[in-house]
Design a protein around this motif. Sequence first.
Motif, short mmCIF file in Angstrom:
data_model
loop_
_atom_site.label_atom_id
_atom_site.label_comp_id
_atom_site.label_asym_id
_atom_site.label_seq_id
_atom_site.Cartn_x
_atom_site.Cartn_y
_atom_site.Cartn_z
N PHE A 292 -7.08 20.73 -17.63
CA PHE A 292 -5.95 20.05 -16.99
C PHE A 292 -6.37 18.70 -16.41
CE2 PHE A 292 -3.81 19.20 -12.90
CZ PHE A 292 -2.51 18.97 -13.35
N HIS A 293 -7.50 18.68 -15.76
CA HIS A 293 -7.95 17.45 -15.10
C HIS A 293 -8.26 16.36 -16.13
CE1 HIS A 293 -9.37 15.07 -11.80
NE2 HIS A 293 -10.59 14.96 -12.31
N HIS B 290 -4.48 26.81 -22.10
CA HIS B 290 -4.62 26.88 -20.65
C HIS B 290 -3.76 28.00 -20.07
CE1 HIS B 290 -4.69 24.54 -16.56
NE2 HIS B 290 -5.27 25.72 -16.50
N PHE B 291 -2.53 28.13 -20.57
CA PHE B 291 -1.65 29.18 -20.05
C PHE B 291 -2.22 30.56 -20.33
CE2 PHE B 291 1.59 32.36 -21.08
CZ PHE B 291 2.12 32.56 -19.81
N LEU C 7 -11.67 28.11 -13.99
CA LEU C 7 -12.40 26.85 -13.86
C LEU C 7 -12.34 26.05 -15.17
CD1 LEU C 7 -14.24 24.95 -12.28
CD2 LEU C 7 -16.19 26.36 -12.97
N VAL C 8 -12.51 26.73 -16.29
CA VAL C 8 -12.43 26.06 -17.59
C VAL C 8 -11.04 25.46 -17.79
CG1 VAL C 8 -12.53 26.39 -20.09
CG2 VAL C 8 -14.23 27.49 -18.60
N GLY C 9 -10.00 26.23 -17.46
CA GLY C 9 -8.64 25.72 -17.57
C GLY C 9 -8.38 24.53 -16.67
N TYR D 254 2.66 19.80 -16.29
CA TYR D 254 2.62 19.58 -17.74
C TYR D 254 3.97 19.06 -18.25
CZ TYR D 254 -1.97 21.66 -18.65
OH TYR D 254 -3.33 21.90 -18.70
N TYR D 255 5.04 19.36 -17.53
CA TYR D 255 6.36 18.81 -17.88
C TYR D 255 6.53 17.40 -17.33
CZ TYR D 255 11.47 18.32 -18.00
OH TYR D 255 12.74 17.86 -18.22
#
Length: 487
Positions: A463-464, A396-397, A457-459, A376-377
């Motif tokens: 991300f994807h 997400h975190f 899985l949702v997170g 993410y950075y």
Amino acid sequence: MSNTTCPVAPAALYPEADARESKTLAAFDTSLQLPVVLFALKAGGWLILGLLLALIGSVQLFNGTFLTDCEWFTHGRVQAAAETLLTFGWGGNALLGLAFWLLVRLTRRALPSPLLLIVGAIGWNFGVASALVGTLVLGDQTGFVGLQAPAYSAVIFAFSLFVFGAWALAALRGSGSDHSYVSEWFLLVAMTVFPWAYASGLLVSVIFPGRGVVAVLASTWTAHTVYGLWLAPAALAVIFYFLPKLSGRALPSYHLAVLGFWVWVVIAPWTGTTSLGGAPVPVWITAVGGAATLALLMAYTLLASGMGTALLNARTDSDGILPWIRFAALAFLVHGLLSVFPVLGYDSLRFTHFSSGLSFIGIAGVFSMAALGAYYYILPRVVGAPLPVPGLVGFHFHSSALAIVVGGFALCLGAGLSLGEAAVQVHDGKAALDYTQLSSLASTSLAFQSAALLILLVGAIAFHLQTLALWTRICPFLCACRSLRAN
């Protein structure tokens, strides 16, 4: 920004550096634009598929008829495929992208032929795809926990690891930096030491399996080095790079981190045989593993001291990356504390899901949280554009942290310590429980683990999707199409 060209990282993304330094960092990031985003994209895809298979396997543990009508989805195949995808699909791709970006940043030297990394990424992911097909469709998994990939896929992994390791050495040679950092040393272990450990264990356990218990010993030792010499060192490299950078605090006891590195590298490879307690192997082998596990607490103590107050400082960063790094560091320490329980006389843990809980914390809590926070950075800087939905980083975190705490608690304490102690009491006639009630206790804990996997899985999907949106900005084919349309 013109829509006919692919973006370049702007200097505005480097507020911590002066104008000249910003241009240098932007040049480094732009040179790794395609390979890093491609590794992240592939890693996210395999993470989604691996978590989906892990969720199916988890549900099957308390609902034995779930999707078992199709032989592709029997528990043995699903569990083996999920393990391979999460370790080599998600873990391998994420690690490689992070490693080369960190090496360029730390050595202050451009990576030689960075575009060739795309060829390496294609080869690595071909190995992952062959492992998925070979496991689910053909049933070619080896049966060794931690080394479930079919032999032909494992050979691809081993060859690729050596190639990437040579690339890493080339990046470290002639470093443009005046200093050597502990993050570089951890990356060196992950990129050059682990390939030898993996290849040697693969030869003795899968390619040319030894007689008797030799193959089991080799596979157990090698499977533990996947975490001890590969995933954990990569996560520690990320932690020791980003923790002082984002917290704005220099590590007060950096020399202790250096000492902790050496203790970890020397002792961690010998802890693998602890899990063989009670197995038909020489007692001295498991005793060495137990002693090494206890001795490894010195490394955890030294590394925690090296992180210092930056680990617990309440300060955060504007991008919301620091909580990921802190959580990974704390999960690393918790994993170290929990790993000593099998050594302290809790023999009943051998018949529970405690070891699965340790693996869950190691992969999801330590490596994945460090890798996701780092990406993410990194991704906005290499692409030269902000994340499409920056607010999803916080969501997400928090969802992932909750899932890891719930899943780790359910496996290590619910289906681990509590189940093991209850089973011993039932066996000894000291508890008014029967084995049906024990099964109910295990099923409840496994249901919580399934819920945790669903949240993860949702997170992973979030991300994807963010990574995919950034990829569309730099994909050469899409850039060429935009250019032709403009002309």
